[in-house]
Design an enzyme around this catalytic site. Sequence first.
Site, mmCIF file in Angstrom:
data_model
loop_
_atom_site.group_PDB
_atom_site.id
_atom_site.type_symbol
_atom_site.label_atom_id
_atom_site.label_comp_id
_atom_site.label_asym_id
_atom_site.label_seq_id
_atom_site.Cartn_x
_atom_site.Cartn_y
_atom_site.Cartn_z
ATOM 1 N N GLY A 46 97.222 73.319 -18.231
ATOM 2 C CA GLY A 46 97.376 72.563 -19.460
ATOM 3 C C GLY A 46 98.840 72.566 -19.844
ATOM 4 O O GLY A 46 99.589 73.459 -19.438
ATOM 5 N N GLN A 51 106.087 71.966 -25.407
ATOM 6 C CA GLN A 51 106.582 72.748 -24.263
ATOM 7 C C GLN A 51 107.617 71.997 -23.433
ATOM 8 O O GLN A 51 108.345 72.606 -22.661
ATOM 9 C CB GLN A 51 105.421 73.153 -23.344
ATOM 10 C CG GLN A 51 104.452 74.136 -23.982
ATOM 11 C CD GLN A 51 103.373 74.526 -22.990
ATOM 12 O OE1 GLN A 51 102.356 73.857 -22.887
ATOM 13 N NE2 GLN A 51 103.608 75.593 -22.250
ATOM 14 N N CYS A 89 101.031 81.623 -19.917
ATOM 15 C CA CYS A 89 101.574 80.411 -20.526
ATOM 16 C C CYS A 89 102.886 80.066 -19.822
ATOM 17 O O CYS A 89 103.725 80.945 -19.618
ATOM 18 C CB CYS A 89 101.819 80.653 -22.011
ATOM 19 S SG CYS A 89 102.559 79.234 -22.849
ATOM 20 N N LEU A 90 103.062 78.808 -19.476
ATOM 21 C CA LEU A 90 104.292 78.384 -18.785
ATOM 22 C C LEU A 90 105.529 78.614 -19.657
ATOM 23 O O LEU A 90 106.631 78.752 -19.135
ATOM 24 C CB LEU A 90 104.197 76.899 -18.399
ATOM 25 C CG LEU A 90 103.116 76.535 -17.370
ATOM 26 C CD1 LEU A 90 103.025 75.020 -17.217
ATOM 27 C CD2 LEU A 90 103.391 77.189 -16.029
ATOM 28 N N HIS A 131 94.141 76.844 -26.370
ATOM 29 C CA HIS A 131 95.515 77.284 -26.090
ATOM 30 C C HIS A 131 96.513 76.158 -26.388
ATOM 31 O O HIS A 131 97.535 76.379 -27.035
ATOM 32 C CB HIS A 131 95.589 77.731 -24.615
ATOM 33 C CG HIS A 131 96.935 78.182 -24.152
ATOM 34 N ND1 HIS A 131 97.175 79.467 -23.705
ATOM 35 C CD2 HIS A 131 98.126 77.516 -24.045
ATOM 36 C CE1 HIS A 131 98.467 79.572 -23.361
ATOM 37 N NE2 HIS A 131 99.049 78.404 -23.542
ATOM 38 N N GLU A 132 96.184 74.933 -25.930
ATOM 39 C CA GLU A 132 97.117 73.805 -26.118
ATOM 40 C C GLU A 132 97.195 73.390 -27.585
ATOM 41 O O GLU A 132 98.272 73.051 -28.067
ATOM 42 C CB GLU A 132 96.721 72.614 -25.237
ATOM 43 C CG GLU A 132 96.679 72.895 -23.738
ATOM 44 C CD GLU A 132 97.875 73.661 -23.189
ATOM 45 O OE1 GLU A 132 98.997 73.479 -23.707
ATOM 46 O OE2 GLU A 132 97.692 74.470 -22.262
ATOM 47 N N HIS A 135 99.556 75.473 -29.357
ATOM 48 C CA HIS A 135 100.954 75.059 -29.149
ATOM 49 C C HIS A 135 101.361 73.988 -30.160
ATOM 50 O O HIS A 135 102.499 73.973 -30.627
ATOM 51 C CB HIS A 135 101.143 74.468 -27.742
ATOM 52 C CG HIS A 135 101.452 75.481 -26.684
ATOM 53 N ND1 HIS A 135 102.537 76.323 -26.756
ATOM 54 C CD2 HIS A 135 100.821 75.784 -25.518
ATOM 55 C CE1 HIS A 135 102.564 77.100 -25.673
ATOM 56 N NE2 HIS A 135 101.522 76.800 -24.909
HETATM 57 ZN ZN ZN Z 1 100.957 77.723 -23.204
#
Ligand code: ZN
Length: 145
Positions: A46, A51, A89-90, A131-132, A135
Amino acid sequence: MSRLEIKTNPDPILREKAKKISEITPEIKRLILNMAETMKKANGIGLAAPQIGQSIRLCVINTEKGHLALINPTITWKSLRKENEEEGCLSVPGIFKPVKRSKIIYVKALNQDNKEIKFRASGLFARVIQHEVDHLDGVLITDKK
Ligand code: ZN
């Protein structure tokens, strides 16, 4: 398509509350494709627009059928029953920690054709969406208990 730079903690854009998208322009559609490409290259499941440095309410999710774009997503219902699973998480490289998330959620969003979509999600799919959406509200896994 081009790969976008992924912002990492403590970049302040990750802490902003992202703005609603009022119109799905060709630029937004192009951004969706580039985000999908960036997510795949980074082996993510995702990716949310903050991000990649855009403070707007948009995320892409990897599914078996390809990428799913969610525009202005809202979680309209969350199960009280939660699961505690490890997440990464990226934007928070190198950190993996258990995060409690609702097992089942209902989601409302616009797709890239400006159509309202509503669906139920469970398991990993529900986890990734939660999670997204975090963000989009400036919340990272390091904030979660
Ligand atoms: Zn993330």
